[in-house]
Scaffold this active site. Structure first.
Site, PDB file in Angstrom:
ATOM      1  N   ASP A  56      11.915 -20.882 -25.399  1.00  7.32           N
ATOM      2  CA  ASP A  56      12.865 -20.019 -24.728  1.00  7.32           C
ATOM      3  C   ASP A  56      12.088 -18.968 -23.942  1.00  7.32           C
ATOM      4  OD1 ASP A  56      14.857 -18.322 -23.939  1.00  7.32           O
ATOM      5  OD2 ASP A  56      15.689 -17.996 -25.925  1.00  7.32           O
ATOM      6  N   ARG A 110       8.015 -11.421 -31.383  1.00  9.41           N
ATOM      7  CA  ARG A 110       8.218 -10.805 -30.071  1.00  9.41           C
ATOM      8  C   ARG A 110       7.161  -9.707 -29.905  1.00  9.41           C
ATOM      9  NH1 ARG A 110      13.904 -11.878 -29.174  1.00  9.41           N
ATOM     10  NH2 ARG A 110      14.089 -14.111 -29.648  1.00  9.41           N
ATOM     11  N   GLN A 125      16.625 -15.373 -37.472  1.00  7.88           N
ATOM     12  CA  GLN A 125      18.031 -15.643 -37.217  1.00  7.88           C
ATOM     13  C   GLN A 125      18.391 -17.059 -37.636  1.00  7.88           C
ATOM     14  OE1 GLN A 125      18.216 -14.900 -32.934  1.00  7.88           O
ATOM     15  NE2 GLN A 125      18.223 -17.083 -32.500  1.00  7.88           N
ATOM     16  N   ASP A 236      28.073 -12.295 -25.978  1.00  4.23           N
ATOM     17  CA  ASP A 236      27.463 -11.654 -27.145  1.00  4.23           C
ATOM     18  C   ASP A 236      28.547 -11.072 -28.046  1.00  4.23           C
ATOM     19  OD1 ASP A 236      24.951 -12.197 -26.136  1.00  4.23           O
ATOM     20  OD2 ASP A 236      24.673 -10.184 -25.275  1.00  4.23           O
ATOM     21  N   GLU A 249      24.302  -5.719 -31.695  1.00  2.22           N
ATOM     22  CA  GLU A 249      24.473  -7.127 -31.347  1.00  2.22           C
ATOM     23  C   GLU A 249      24.108  -7.989 -32.546  1.00  2.22           C
ATOM     24  OE1 GLU A 249      22.237 -10.539 -28.809  1.00  2.22           O
ATOM     25  OE2 GLU A 249      22.447  -8.610 -27.778  1.00  2.22           O
ATOM     26  N   SER A 252      24.154 -13.897 -29.996  1.00  3.50           N
ATOM     27  CA  SER A 252      24.214 -14.339 -28.610  1.00  3.50           C
ATOM     28  C   SER A 252      24.518 -15.828 -28.647  1.00  3.50           C
ATOM     29  CB  SER A 252      22.880 -14.078 -27.902  1.00  3.50           C
ATOM     30  OG  SER A 252      22.870 -14.658 -26.625  1.00  3.50           O
TER      31      SER A 252
END
Length: 335
Positions: A56, A110, A125, A236, A249, A252
């Site tokens: 991604d 990340r 997740q 979202d 959030e 998504s």
């Protein structure tokens, strides 16, 4: 978003009790989620070959963690940033039928993330994906799926209340739907994040639709890679999170691109060169199933249900020492 320290914070559970609660929430949610959504649990990779096109690209600026392997000189291997594209290929490989789907634990790094209450170098997740028919590629399917996910999260509030009544957060009764352009017209003088905060504060839980394409102000509501979600059929799920006075959030998600929408979105984002990658070629040739899918943040769901003010309270990661010290002064214990 800078570090926020709420006044008089009380986590109500000890660190060891918190660890028990984290395991309970994760075990219970994935079991209920899989059953209600007709999803089978499968194993997923931690890294993929860069040349496959499966990783991604997120907003296109994040640097994936990469390395090489001795048995394939010249090939770069990347730690996944999400499994958005890999899941769709897995549905084909494992011969899933319409109405069937999969979910898996996705762990990512990340490296460029700006650390604060909600953002960590470590991402965890539940990634999920389900096969749909051509007739189901519409807004009705999207909204029904969102409502189902909301009901599962709402059910988790009651499950956690039975076990940890002193710590559970009260969630809203319904989820509100709004298009990103409609949201812009409602709050034309606010930034996209400020618009999210305003609408979530008003309604408690919101699904903001259509993310990735440019709005009437010439900007997208938020960045979204062009090669997994159909920008007209995605969005979202956000909850209003009172302790931090902001939108949180949780998910998504969206109906995925078909041949037409992939070609259009690659052109709009000037990423036409991706059409030559193996994954994209399969999609453009109609060799992949039509799907809907997304990700649900594991640590963020724990934050939400346990009313915790820092993601480091519910996941083990690395943090600047000054952040750890500042948090500890205010009863925020980072794992």
């Amino acid at each position: 978003m800078a570090l926020i320290i709420p006044k008089h914070y009380n986590p109500r559970l000890s660190v060891r009790e918190t660890q028990d609660a984290i395991k309970y929430i994760r075990d219970t949610f994935q079991k209920e989620f899989g059953k209600e959504m007709n999803l089978s649990r499968i194993s997923a990779p931690l890294f993929v070959e860069k040349s496959s096109g499966l990783n991604d690209n997120l907003n296109g600026v994040e640097r994936p963690v990469s390395f090489d392997v001795a048995w394939k000189p010249g090939e770069t291997v990347e730690v996944v940033q999400s499994l958005a594209k890999w899941k769709r290929l897995a549905l084909k490989r494992y011969k899933f039928e319409v109405g069937e789907g999969l979910y898996t634990n996705m762990n990512a790094i990340r490296r460029d993330e700006e650390l604060d209450n909600l953002h960590s170098v470590y991402v965890d997740q539940w990634d999920w994906e389900r096969v749909i028919s051509e007739e189901e590629r519409n807004e009705k399917t999207l909204r029904e799926t969102v409502q189902n996910i909301f009901r599962i999260i709402k059910h988790m509030e009651h499950e956690v209340w039975y076990k940890y009544p002193q710590a559970v957060k009260k969630l809203p009764e319904d989820i509100f739907f709004i298009d990103s352009e409609e949201l812009l017209q409602k709050y034309p003088n606010l930034s996209s994040k400020e618009r999210e905060n305003a609408i979530c504060k008003e309604h408690g839980c919101v699904f903001i639709q259509r993310i990735g394409d440019k709005l009437s102000n010439g900007e997208p509501h938020d960045g979204r890679a062009p090669d997994y979600d159909d920008w007209d059929l995605n969005g979202d799920i956000l909850f209003w999170f009172e302790p931090l006075n902001c939108a949180l959030e949780i998910s998504s998600m969206g109906i995925r691109v078909n041949e037409e929408s992939l070609g259009r979105q690659l052109a709009l984002s000037h990423k036409e060169e991706r059409a030559t990658l193996p994954y994209h070629k399969m999609l453009l040739e109609g060799k992949l199933p039509l799907t809907i899918g997304g990700g649900i943040g594991q640590s963020r769901l724990c934050m939400l249900l346990l009313d915790r003010v820092h993601i480091g309270e519910v996941q083990a990661s690395i943090w600047p020492e000054e952040m750890r010290e500042e948090c500890e002064k205010h009863n925020i214990i980072l794992l």
